[in-house]
Design a protein around this motif. Structure first.
Motif, PDB file in Angstrom:
ATOM      1  N   GLN A 294       4.346  12.051   8.706  1.00  0.00           N
ATOM      2  CA  GLN A 294       3.376  11.553   7.728  1.00  0.00           C
ATOM      3  C   GLN A 294       2.212  12.514   7.550  1.00  0.00           C
ATOM      4  O   GLN A 294       1.564  12.524   6.497  1.00  0.00           O
ATOM      5  CB  GLN A 294       2.850  10.184   8.172  1.00  0.00           C
ATOM      6  CG  GLN A 294       3.858   9.059   8.012  1.00  0.00           C
ATOM      7  CD  GLN A 294       3.421   7.800   8.724  1.00  0.00           C
ATOM      8  OE1 GLN A 294       2.579   7.839   9.630  1.00  0.00           O
ATOM      9  NE2 GLN A 294       3.982   6.667   8.347  1.00  0.00           N
ATOM     10  N   THR A 315      -5.365  11.395   1.108  1.00  0.00           N
ATOM     11  CA  THR A 315      -4.162  11.838   0.407  1.00  0.00           C
ATOM     12  C   THR A 315      -3.571  13.098   1.021  1.00  0.00           C
ATOM     13  O   THR A 315      -2.625  13.659   0.470  1.00  0.00           O
ATOM     14  CB  THR A 315      -4.469  12.072  -1.082  1.00  0.00           C
ATOM     15  OG1 THR A 315      -5.596  12.962  -1.209  1.00  0.00           O
ATOM     16  CG2 THR A 315      -4.801  10.776  -1.773  1.00  0.00           C
ATOM     17  N   THR A 317      -1.503  13.348   3.200  1.00  0.00           N
ATOM     18  CA  THR A 317      -0.372  12.753   3.893  1.00  0.00           C
ATOM     19  C   THR A 317       0.776  12.687   2.904  1.00  0.00           C
ATOM     20  O   THR A 317       0.615  13.048   1.730  1.00  0.00           O
ATOM     21  CB  THR A 317      -0.750  11.350   4.438  1.00  0.00           C
ATOM     22  OG1 THR A 317       0.340  10.812   5.176  1.00  0.00           O
ATOM     23  CG2 THR A 317      -1.111  10.406   3.309  1.00  0.00           C
ATOM     24  N   ILE A 318       1.940  12.244   3.361  1.00  0.00           N
ATOM     25  CA  ILE A 318       3.128  12.358   2.512  1.00  0.00           C
ATOM     26  C   ILE A 318       4.064  11.183   2.752  1.00  0.00           C
ATOM     27  O   ILE A 318       4.205  10.694   3.874  1.00  0.00           O
ATOM     28  CB  ILE A 318       3.846  13.707   2.787  1.00  0.00           C
ATOM     29  CG1 ILE A 318       4.997  13.938   1.803  1.00  0.00           C
ATOM     30  CG2 ILE A 318       4.318  13.803   4.223  1.00  0.00           C
ATOM     31  CD1 ILE A 318       5.564  15.356   1.871  1.00  0.00           C
ATOM     32  N   ASP A 319       4.680  10.700   1.683  1.00  0.00           N
ATOM     33  CA  ASP A 319       5.712   9.668   1.782  1.00  0.00           C
ATOM     34  C   ASP A 319       7.066  10.338   2.016  1.00  0.00           C
ATOM     35  O   ASP A 319       7.357  11.401   1.450  1.00  0.00           O
ATOM     36  CB  ASP A 319       5.786   8.851   0.497  1.00  0.00           C
ATOM     37  CG  ASP A 319       4.583   7.944   0.301  1.00  0.00           C
ATOM     38  OD1 ASP A 319       3.789   7.800   1.248  1.00  0.00           O
ATOM     39  OD2 ASP A 319       4.443   7.388  -0.803  1.00  0.00           O
ATOM     40  N   VAL A 338       1.013   7.117   1.795  1.00  0.00           N
ATOM     41  CA  VAL A 338      -0.135   7.563   1.001  1.00  0.00           C
ATOM     42  C   VAL A 338      -0.987   6.361   0.615  1.00  0.00           C
ATOM     43  O   VAL A 338      -2.213   6.355   0.774  1.00  0.00           O
ATOM     44  CB  VAL A 338       0.321   8.329  -0.253  1.00  0.00           C
ATOM     45  CG1 VAL A 338      -0.880   8.677  -1.134  1.00  0.00           C
ATOM     46  CG2 VAL A 338       1.069   9.603   0.138  1.00  0.00           C
ATOM     47  N   HIS A 341      -2.991   4.992   3.584  1.00  0.00           N
ATOM     48  CA  HIS A 341      -4.204   5.720   3.960  1.00  0.00           C
ATOM     49  C   HIS A 341      -5.316   5.555   2.939  1.00  0.00           C
ATOM     50  O   HIS A 341      -6.492   5.626   3.292  1.00  0.00           O
ATOM     51  CB  HIS A 341      -3.895   7.201   4.187  1.00  0.00           C
ATOM     52  CG  HIS A 341      -3.681   7.523   5.629  1.00  0.00           C
ATOM     53  ND1 HIS A 341      -4.706   7.785   6.497  1.00  0.00           N
ATOM     54  CD2 HIS A 341      -2.551   7.569   6.364  1.00  0.00           C
ATOM     55  CE1 HIS A 341      -4.222   8.004   7.697  1.00  0.00           C
ATOM     56  NE2 HIS A 341      -2.914   7.882   7.646  1.00  0.00           N
ATOM     57  N   SER A 355       1.811   1.502  -4.729  1.00  0.00           N
ATOM     58  CA  SER A 355       2.083   2.947  -4.779  1.00  0.00           C
ATOM     59  C   SER A 355       2.432   3.407  -6.178  1.00  0.00           C
ATOM     60  O   SER A 355       2.068   4.520  -6.601  1.00  0.00           O
ATOM     61  CB  SER A 355       3.223   3.297  -3.813  1.00  0.00           C
ATOM     62  OG  SER A 355       2.854   3.061  -2.471  1.00  0.00           O
ATOM     63  N   LYS A 359       0.277   6.416  -7.979  1.00  0.00           N
ATOM     64  CA  LYS A 359       0.876   7.666  -8.451  1.00  0.00           C
ATOM     65  C   LYS A 359       0.367   8.046  -9.838  1.00  0.00           C
ATOM     66  O   LYS A 359       0.202   9.235 -10.143  1.00  0.00           O
ATOM     67  CB  LYS A 359       2.396   7.540  -8.482  1.00  0.00           C
ATOM     68  CG  LYS A 359       3.043   7.495  -7.111  1.00  0.00           C
ATOM     69  CD  LYS A 359       4.548   7.272  -7.228  1.00  0.00           C
ATOM     70  CE  LYS A 359       5.185   7.116  -5.856  1.00  0.00           C
ATOM     71  NZ  LYS A 359       6.637   6.835  -5.943  1.00  0.00           N
ATOM     72  N   TYR A 366       0.055  13.435  -5.626  1.00  0.00           N
ATOM     73  CA  TYR A 366       0.785  12.465  -4.798  1.00  0.00           C
ATOM     74  C   TYR A 366       1.964  13.184  -4.151  1.00  0.00           C
ATOM     75  O   TYR A 366       2.842  13.698  -4.836  1.00  0.00           O
ATOM     76  CB  TYR A 366       1.280  11.308  -5.662  1.00  0.00           C
ATOM     77  CG  TYR A 366       1.745  10.103  -4.868  1.00  0.00           C
ATOM     78  CD1 TYR A 366       0.941   8.984  -4.752  1.00  0.00           C
ATOM     79  CD2 TYR A 366       2.979  10.091  -4.228  1.00  0.00           C
ATOM     80  CE1 TYR A 366       1.349   7.865  -4.031  1.00  0.00           C
ATOM     81  CE2 TYR A 366       3.403   8.996  -3.504  1.00  0.00           C
ATOM     82  CZ  TYR A 366       2.584   7.890  -3.401  1.00  0.00           C
ATOM     83  OH  TYR A 366       2.989   6.802  -2.671  1.00  0.00           O
ATOM     84  N   ARG A 367       1.983  13.209  -2.829  1.00  0.00           N
ATOM     85  CA  ARG A 367       3.038  13.936  -2.113  1.00  0.00           C
ATOM     86  C   ARG A 367       4.124  12.975  -1.652  1.00  0.00           C
ATOM     87  O   ARG A 367       3.842  11.977  -0.991  1.00  0.00           O
ATOM     88  CB  ARG A 367       2.474  14.675  -0.899  1.00  0.00           C
ATOM     89  CG  ARG A 367       1.655  15.878  -1.253  1.00  0.00           C
ATOM     90  CD  ARG A 367       1.155  16.615  -0.016  1.00  0.00           C
ATOM     91  NE  ARG A 367       0.155  17.586  -0.402  1.00  0.00           N
ATOM     92  CZ  ARG A 367      -1.103  17.271  -0.673  1.00  0.00           C
ATOM     93  NH1 ARG A 367      -1.509  16.034  -0.557  1.00  0.00           N
ATOM     94  NH2 ARG A 367      -1.957  18.200  -1.043  1.00  0.00           N
TER      95      ARG A 367
END
Length: 472
Positions: A294, A315, A317-319, A338, A341, A355, A359, A366-367
């Motif tokens: 993450q 942001t 962080t990553i899904d 994401v 957080h 989410s 986005k 958005y990662r």
């Protein structure tokens, strides 16, 4: 994601730009938290006690059913090989269920389980104590992680190494940050990396709770004061008024340990180890792997205190995707991180819908990497993302991207802190100099002995009039 850009002369061609590890340009996000909040439907912020408790009942039903099936039917299998395979399947699936219970306690810690603090704290204490986690101790330090995500000076979990700390951890305290290093000597062999991963996955989570592994250094504090179980006034984590909650958490863990001891005496230690202990090790694995992925990716930025804002850090962080295991058993913690957080009080069962709206606000910032298999991403990132530093040409920006010293194609090179060197009377860059002075280094790529590596690297540098990796 766009394909990696060529990495030759990236700093010269991209003055002032931030480049991630893959050579792609990173731009600072400019959206605000108000824009995020306004985009999310109001009902997404509202937890349901009935729905949250239903997930608790469901997960403990899964847990009980698995135990019943295991103790009733596995001993009846005629072959020891079949019994071994069945016990392996049991511990693996039960590990998923245990992890789901951990995640429900995580919801309690964030206040996303219900609007009642008393209910959140009671259910969180029960569920985390079952897994030997000091609930309030974790809850309080975890809140600091959420308040400072991506801030290399204040974050409390998976804080990335600076180049200096990574070099000194791997090559000794005398190693210098302007050392010349290269793939054949700096990169772990696959076997060594695998062994490190196994140990880290099984014991990294207890190590974090006991010894603050991967956390902030807190001015070099050591001993009990950096433990999540410590309730003294000189704790680096907690305020004086929070210490009774730390003691309560310790009591919860102690009660569970006592229960396990009694269960071992009644049902047999081996049964307790197989039915509870091995699934507990799986929880350790999943919590470390999930949290690592993450917050670790070649595209991900970190910031110093000058550049960090809550929106930027949240942001960073990553899904990712783990299919049915995540959406059903892990309560979608991997696929909606994401969102989590940005607004950690949104219940997990509303996070997917939230989410979608987030986005639209974040756009390209958005990662999400849902194409790379989970364990492939883990292996790739733990071998590539070694430390963070500013992009060459953008020094002083306060934006740090992942780097390594392996000089692999397709990756942005770390800063050249040594400048051009002279080999055979001719000025060459670092990479060319290394090729000139050590043409057979590839034959030694699996060498792991630290002293041998240091001697070999220093010898090569001396022959090429290159700066020493460490002082004598």
């Amino acid at each position: 994601m766009a394909p990696p850009k060529p990495t030759q002369d990236l700093a010269q061609a991209n003055q002032g730009k931030h480049l991630d590890l893959n050579g792609n340009e990173f731009e600072l996000p400019t959206f605000t938290m108000k824009e995020i909040h306004d985009a999310i439907p109001a009902h997404c912020f509202k937890p349901s006690i009935l729905r949250s408790m239903a997930y608790v009942v469901r997960d403990y039903f899964y847990l009980s059913t698995l135990i019943y099936l295991a103790v009733t039917y596995i001993p009846l299998l005629p072959s020891p090989y079949l019994r071994f395979a069945a016990w392996t399947a049991y511990t693996t699936v039960q590990g998923f269920v245990f992890t789901g219970i951990w995640i429900l306690a995580h919801e309690c810690g964030h206040g996303a389980f219900s609007k009642s603090k008393k209910l959140n704290w009671t259910m969180g204490l029960i569920m985390h104590s079952f897994l030997l986690v000091p609930f309030h101790s974790w809850r309080l330090s975890h809140s600091q992680h959420h308040k400072a995500t991506g801030n290399i000076e204040k974050d409390t979990a998976f804080v990335p190494h600076s180049r200096e700390s990574w070099v000194q951890r791997n090559f000794g305290k005398k190693a210098q940050v302007n050392m010349i290093e290269f793939a054949e000597l700096a990169e772990d062999s696959p076997i060594s990396a695998l062994w490190h991963d196994v140990v880290h996955q099984l014991f990294g989570w207890p190590g974090y709770l006991l010894f603050n592994l991967t956390g902030q250094e807190y001015n070099g504090a050591k001993g009990a004061k950096i433990s999540h179980f410590y309730f003294g006034e000189d704790s680096v984590f907690y305020k004086k008024n929070e210490l009774p909650l730390i003691l309560l958490s310790d009591i919860g863990v102690a009660v569970m340990i006592a229960a396990l001891v009694v269960a071992g005496q009644v049902f047999g230690s081996w049964n307790v180890i197989v039915l509870w202990g091995v699934p507990w090790l799986w929880v350790n694995n999943w919590i470390v792997a999930i949290t690592f992925l993450q917050h670790t990716d070649g595209s991900m930025p970190h910031y110093d205190n000058r550049t960090w804002t809550f929106a930027r850090g949240a942001t960073a962080t990553i899904d990712r995707d783990l299919g049915f295991i995540d959406t059903h058993l892990f309560h979608d913690i991997i696929g909606t991180h994401v969102c989590h957080h940005l607004i950690s009080t949104i219940p997990f069962y509303h996070a997917g819908e939230a989410s979608v709206h987030i986005k639209r606000v974040m756009g390209k910032h958005y990662r999400a990497d849902v194409d790379t298999p989970f364990w492939t991403a883990f292996w790739k990132n733990q071998r590539a993302c070694k430390f963070v530093e500013e992009t060459e040409g953008a020094e002083g920006s306060g934006v740090y991207m992942y780097r390594n010293l392996f000089n692999r194609g397709g990756e942005t090179k770390a800063q050249n802190l040594c400048g051009n060197q002279t080999v055979g009377g001719k000025k060459v860059g670092v990479e060319e100099g290394l090729k000139a002075v050590l043409p057979v280094a590839t034959a030694m790529s699996s060498a792991r002995n630290l002293d041998a590596r240091r001697r070999l690297s220093q010898s090569a540098q001396l022959r090429g009039s290159l700066p020493l990796m460490a002082e004598a």
